[in-house]
Design a protein around this motif. Structure first.
Motif, PDB file in Angstrom:
ATOM      1  N   ASP A   1      -3.160  -2.886  -2.199  1.00 14.75           N
ATOM      2  CA  ASP A   1      -3.848  -1.698  -2.690  1.00 14.75           C
ATOM      3  C   ASP A   1      -3.965  -1.822  -4.207  1.00 14.75           C
ATOM      4  O   ASP A   1      -3.032  -2.280  -4.858  1.00 14.75           O
ATOM      5  CB  ASP A   1      -3.031  -0.461  -2.306  1.00 14.75           C
ATOM      6  CG  ASP A   1      -3.654   0.816  -2.830  1.00 14.75           C
ATOM      7  OD1 ASP A   1      -4.897   0.869  -2.947  1.00 14.75           O
ATOM      8  OD2 ASP A   1      -2.892   1.756  -3.123  1.00 14.75           O
TER       9      ASP A   1
ATOM     10  N   GLY B   1      -4.413   0.714  -6.429  1.00 12.40           N
ATOM     11  CA  GLY B   1      -3.697   1.772  -7.135  1.00 12.40           C
ATOM     12  C   GLY B   1      -2.315   2.004  -6.560  1.00 12.40           C
ATOM     13  O   GLY B   1      -2.139   2.765  -5.615  1.00 12.40           O
TER      14      GLY B   1
ATOM     15  N   LYS C   1     -12.476   1.516  -0.389  1.00 11.91           N
ATOM     16  CA  LYS C   1     -12.093   2.610   0.513  1.00 11.91           C
ATOM     17  C   LYS C   1     -13.165   3.698   0.457  1.00 11.91           C
ATOM     18  O   LYS C   1     -13.689   3.942  -0.623  1.00 11.91           O
ATOM     19  CB  LYS C   1     -10.762   3.219   0.051  1.00 11.91           C
ATOM     20  CG  LYS C   1      -9.582   2.287   0.209  1.00 11.91           C
ATOM     21  CD  LYS C   1      -8.342   2.997  -0.348  1.00 11.91           C
ATOM     22  CE  LYS C   1      -7.115   2.113  -0.243  1.00 11.91           C
ATOM     23  NZ  LYS C   1      -5.934   2.726  -0.864  1.00 11.91           N
TER      24      LYS C   1
ATOM     25  N   GLU D   1       0.868  -1.195   0.000  1.00 12.67           N
ATOM     26  CA  GLU D   1       0.000   0.000   0.000  1.00 12.67           C
ATOM     27  C   GLU D   1       0.892   1.228   0.000  1.00 12.67           C
ATOM     28  O   GLU D   1       1.792   1.352   0.828  1.00 12.67           O
ATOM     29  CB  GLU D   1      -0.892  -0.058   1.251  1.00 12.67           C
ATOM     30  CG  GLU D   1      -1.566   1.226   1.663  1.00 12.67           C
ATOM     31  CD  GLU D   1      -2.603   1.720   0.669  1.00 12.67           C
ATOM     32  OE1 GLU D   1      -2.222   2.509  -0.216  1.00 12.67           O
ATOM     33  OE2 GLU D   1      -3.773   1.305   0.782  1.00 12.67           O
TER      34      GLU D   1
END
Ligand code: CA
Length: 221
Positions: free
Chosen positions: A53, A55, A102, A9
């Motif tokens: 994550d 991205g 998220k 992340e």
């Protein structure tokens, strides 16, 4: 020994929070802020669970999931900013076991981490008659013969084998194996069952999955 959770992340605030919460819950945690370093560490350290994550600055979480999944059954939870059906389908097809949009509640993430670890680390294989399903190695055998299933076929068979003899409705199967992301009146469950049956028959396993007309499927208990 405590379970090892590896986080990839690039948002430092999120990974710091996750580390604190996971360590507090008794896990061993390592964090990486880019995809390639994360991937190298996954190969090296063989964590019990991966939180990715979507991205990342270098490689996308989907691509990492895909690469890990080629060789490795480690459970993967993906964190994503997008919460649309298309993204979910892409993630699950890439081999993610679960995903969270998220912003998420950290308690929910902890719950899902627990679910995945139980599912994958349950210890040993499930046996139903001559059928063996090894959740850790993601290996299926009929007697001595390996039955090579796609990841989705594996999950479907594993789901049905959760309670041999119990009839699972198509809807239940869609919800639990596909995350409910199938279009209405899709025959994808039936197609996967047909494929599994054909592969089992090739290994000598006949009549393993029973069709209950108008309802769904059951593994012979
Ligand atoms: Ca990010």
């Amino acid at each position: 020994m405590s379970k090892h959770v590896l986080i990839v992340e690039d948002d430092v605030d999120i990974s710091r929070l996750l580390r604190l919460e996971l360590e507090d819950a008794g896990y061993r945690v390592s964090c990486f802020d880019n995809g390639m370093r994360g991937l190298a560490a996954i190969r090296e350290d063989r964590p019990d669970l991966i939180i990715l994550d979507l991205g990342l600055p270098d490689v996308s979480g989907t691509e990492i999931a895909r690469r890990v999944r080629r060789t490795d059954p480690t459970p993967i939870i993906i964190l994503t900013a997008a919460d649309d059906v298309e993204t979910k389908v892409t993630l699950l097809n890439a081999g993610a076991d679960d995903y969270l949009a998220k912003p998420f509640h950290v308690q929910e993430l902890l719950a899902r981490v627990g679910v995945q670890l139980r599912k994958h680390g349950g210890g040993g294989a499930t046996r139903v008659g001559d059928l063996t399903i090894d959740a850790v190695r993601r290996h299926v055998a009929w007697g001595e013969d390996e039955v090579r299933l796609s990841p989705r076929e594996f999950e479907l068979l594993q789901y049905l084998a959760g309670q041999p003899g119990r009839v699972y409705s198509r809807r239940e199967i869609e919800m639990n194996v596909w995350g409910g992301d199938l279009p209405p009146s899709s025959n994808v469950v039936d197609v996967h069952v047909a494929n599994i049956r054909s592969k089992l028959r090739d290994a000598g396993g006949y009549g393993v999955i029973r069709t209950v007309r108008g309802v769904g499927y059951a593994i012979k208990g």
